[in-house]
Design a protein around this motif. Structure first.
Motif, PDB file in Angstrom:
ATOM      1  N   ALA A  69       0.871  -1.183   0.000  1.00  7.49           N
ATOM      2  CA  ALA A  69       0.000   0.000   0.000  1.00  7.49           C
ATOM      3  C   ALA A  69       0.903   1.226   0.000  1.00  7.49           C
ATOM      4  O   ALA A  69       1.657   1.461   0.949  1.00  7.49           O
ATOM      5  N   HIS A  70       0.843   1.979  -1.083  1.00  7.12           N
ATOM      6  CA  HIS A  70       1.724   3.142  -1.246  1.00  7.12           C
ATOM      7  C   HIS A  70       0.899   4.416  -1.098  1.00  7.12           C
ATOM      8  O   HIS A  70      -0.033   4.662  -1.880  1.00  7.12           O
ATOM      9  N   VAL A  71       1.233   5.209  -0.088  1.00  9.69           N
ATOM     10  CA  VAL A  71       0.576   6.506   0.119  1.00  9.69           C
ATOM     11  C   VAL A  71       1.645   7.583   0.223  1.00  9.69           C
ATOM     12  O   VAL A  71       2.783   7.319   0.612  1.00  9.69           O
ATOM     13  N   SER A  72       1.259   8.794  -0.125  1.00  6.34           N
ATOM     14  CA  SER A  72       2.221   9.892  -0.102  1.00  6.34           C
ATOM     15  C   SER A  72       1.472  11.210  -0.079  1.00  6.34           C
ATOM     16  O   SER A  72       0.277  11.275  -0.400  1.00  6.34           O
ATOM     17  N   ASP A  73       2.164  12.249   0.323  1.00  9.35           N
ATOM     18  CA  ASP A  73       1.693  13.634   0.166  1.00  9.35           C
ATOM     19  C   ASP A  73       0.299  13.851   0.767  1.00  9.35           C
ATOM     20  O   ASP A  73      -0.592  14.391   0.116  1.00  9.35           O
ATOM     21  N   PHE A  74       0.148  13.458   2.036  1.00  4.09           N
ATOM     22  CA  PHE A  74      -1.080  13.796   2.745  1.00  4.09           C
ATOM     23  C   PHE A  74      -1.231  15.316   2.872  1.00  4.09           C
ATOM     24  O   PHE A  74      -2.309  15.859   2.761  1.00  4.09           O
ATOM     25  N   HIS A 204      11.111  10.353  -1.944  1.00  6.11           N
ATOM     26  CA  HIS A 204      10.040  11.314  -2.182  1.00  6.11           C
ATOM     27  C   HIS A 204      10.106  11.869  -3.606  1.00  6.11           C
ATOM     28  O   HIS A 204       9.083  11.988  -4.283  1.00  6.11           O
ATOM     29  N   ASN A 205      11.290  12.186  -4.059  1.00  6.81           N
ATOM     30  CA  ASN A 205      11.478  12.793  -5.377  1.00  6.81           C
ATOM     31  C   ASN A 205      11.740  11.701  -6.421  1.00  6.81           C
ATOM     32  O   ASN A 205      12.706  10.948  -6.308  1.00  6.81           O
ATOM     33  N   THR A 220      11.042   1.336  -7.356  1.00  8.46           N
ATOM     34  CA  THR A 220      11.182   2.623  -6.673  1.00  8.46           C
ATOM     35  C   THR A 220       9.792   3.219  -6.511  1.00  8.46           C
ATOM     36  O   THR A 220       8.990   3.213  -7.456  1.00  8.46           O
ATOM     37  N   LEU A 221       9.512   3.740  -5.312  1.00  4.26           N
ATOM     38  CA  LEU A 221       8.233   4.379  -5.021  1.00  4.26           C
ATOM     39  C   LEU A 221       8.482   5.843  -4.675  1.00  4.26           C
ATOM     40  O   LEU A 221       9.335   6.143  -3.844  1.00  4.26           O
ATOM     41  N   SER A 222       7.724   6.722  -5.314  1.00  6.09           N
ATOM     42  CA  SER A 222       7.905   8.165  -5.118  1.00  6.09           C
ATOM     43  C   SER A 222       6.559   8.866  -5.114  1.00  6.09           C
ATOM     44  O   SER A 222       5.520   8.290  -5.466  1.00  6.09           O
ATOM     45  N   GLY A 223       6.601  10.139  -4.716  1.00 10.54           N
ATOM     46  CA  GLY A 223       5.440  11.009  -4.760  1.00 10.54           C
ATOM     47  C   GLY A 223       5.883  12.366  -5.267  1.00 10.54           C
ATOM     48  O   GLY A 223       6.443  12.506  -6.336  1.00 10.54           O
ATOM     49  N   HIS A 224       5.628  13.408  -4.471  1.00 11.51           N
ATOM     50  CA  HIS A 224       6.168  14.751  -4.648  1.00 11.51           C
ATOM     51  C   HIS A 224       5.513  15.568  -5.757  1.00 11.51           C
ATOM     52  O   HIS A 224       5.222  16.758  -5.579  1.00 11.51           O
ATOM     53  N   THR A 225       5.257  14.987  -6.927  1.00  7.83           N
ATOM     54  CA  THR A 225       4.767  15.761  -8.064  1.00  7.83           C
ATOM     55  C   THR A 225       3.278  16.094  -7.957  1.00  7.83           C
ATOM     56  O   THR A 225       2.807  17.013  -8.617  1.00  7.83           O
ATOM     57  N   HIS A 226       2.529  15.316  -7.179  1.00 11.44           N
ATOM     58  CA  HIS A 226       1.058  15.429  -7.085  1.00 11.44           C
ATOM     59  C   HIS A 226       0.384  15.185  -8.434  1.00 11.44           C
ATOM     60  O   HIS A 226      -0.788  15.509  -8.610  1.00 11.44           O
ATOM     61  N   GLY A 227       1.139  14.650  -9.390  1.00  9.82           N
ATOM     62  CA  GLY A 227       0.580  14.504 -10.728  1.00  9.82           C
ATOM     63  C   GLY A 227       0.177  15.828 -11.329  1.00  9.82           C
ATOM     64  O   GLY A 227      -0.673  15.904 -12.218  1.00  9.82           O
ATOM     65  N   GLY A 228       0.803  16.915 -10.839  1.00  8.56           N
ATOM     66  CA  GLY A 228       0.476  18.249 -11.305  1.00  8.56           C
ATOM     67  C   GLY A 228      -0.838  18.785 -10.777  1.00  8.56           C
ATOM     68  O   GLY A 228      -1.130  19.972 -10.927  1.00  8.56           O
TER      69      GLY A 228
END
Length: 288
Positions: A69-74, A204-205, A220-228
């Motif tokens: 379960a991958h979560v990010s950027d709450f 994160h990046n 590799t699991l990342s977030g950060h961009t918010h998908g724009g």
């Protein structure tokens, strides 16, 4: 206090002030003008669960069908109240993951809300528990404070470190790096913190991915961009995160895979064709 430490504190204070200004102009001000409608509309938008199977010859057969379960950027704060974040975390229980990976930006500006979020993440009944790397927003207030809150709650915090976890008699090797803005710095952190034996890299990046692929790390699991946060319909990687090569979704380089989640929360109150998400990933080995 050393001169280097004093300089780092001043630099972080400037980043915090810039983040507060962005928040004022992109969130607080527009929301005030709209009479609160922007935030209410944003918070009412559903957060989806995205199920995805990822296959790679580099993923070990012994860990076939491993569920992450991958979560990010709450970005817990004005646009993600604590009760909403806790509701998202409760959904993870029902997904029955083997492992929970959080790739940073748990908070938006202030870290005094982090402890409750970390306790909830730690209580998820995942056999291998929950792991965390810090995002740039987690470092704005005080990275050491939020780090203590995570470890006190029982979260596996990976700050440029690697952990070996036992799963059904086999080892899962997970590495994680701190936030770095530039690709070369990301590559440096990957090189010093991970190895060819690493199965999962948390960063994160997503700019960490090329070096992870160079090492042959399967995932590799990342977030950060918010998908724009604003994307073309049915084209999630065509979005406002124009400064990033890997903006949203699944990418491949050789036998290595990258998943960039668009995140749970937001840092301005608008998402178009880019709903917040929980990414439920099933890893599988397949022959080259």
């Amino acid at each position: 206090m050393s001169r280097a430490h004093s300089h780092a504190l001043k630099l972080n204070r400037r980043k915090f002030q810039r983040a507060r200004l962005r928040h004022f102009f992109l969130t607080y001000g527009p929301n005030l003008i709209s009479g609160g409608r922007l935030s209410r509309r944003h918070i009412s938008q559903p957060i989806i669960t995205r199920e995805l199977t990822i296959a790679s010859p580099a993923w070990p057969k012994s860990l076939d069908n491993f569920r992450i379960a991958h979560v990010s950027d709450f970005h817990v704060g004005e646009l993600m109240p604590v009760p909403h974040a806790l509701a998202v975390i409760r959904r993870l229980h029902d997904l029955a993951p083997d492992f929970v990976a959080c790739t940073g930006d748990v908070v938006d500006l202030h870290n005094d809300v982090a402890s409750e979020i970390f306790r909830a993440l730690a209580e998820i009944r995942a056999p291998l528990g929950s792991a965390l790397v810090l995002g740039n927003h987690d470092e704005l207030h005080c990275a050491d404070t939020i780090s203590r809150a995570a470890t006190d709650a029982g979260i596996l915090l990976l700050r440029n470190a690697t952990a070996r976890l036992a799963h059904n008699g086999h080892n899962l090797i997970v590495s994680g790096i701190d936030f770095a803005k530039r690709a070369d710095k990301c590559a440096e952190l990957v090189t010093t913190s991970a190895s060819e034996q690493t199965h999962i890299l948390l960063a994160h990046n997503p700019r960490a991915f090329p070096q992870a692929a160079h090492l042959g790390i399967p995932l590799t699991l990342s977030g950060h961009t918010h998908g724009g946060q604003i994307a073309l319909k049915n084209r999630p990687n065509t979005n406002l995160a124009v400064g990033y090569r890997h903006r949203a979704g699944l990418f491949s380089q050789g036998n290595s895979r990258l998943y960039v989640t668009v995140g749970v929360g937001a840092w301005f109150p608008l998402r178009v064709n880019c709903p917040g998400e929980i990414a439920m990933l099933t890893m599988r080995h397949h022959a080259a």
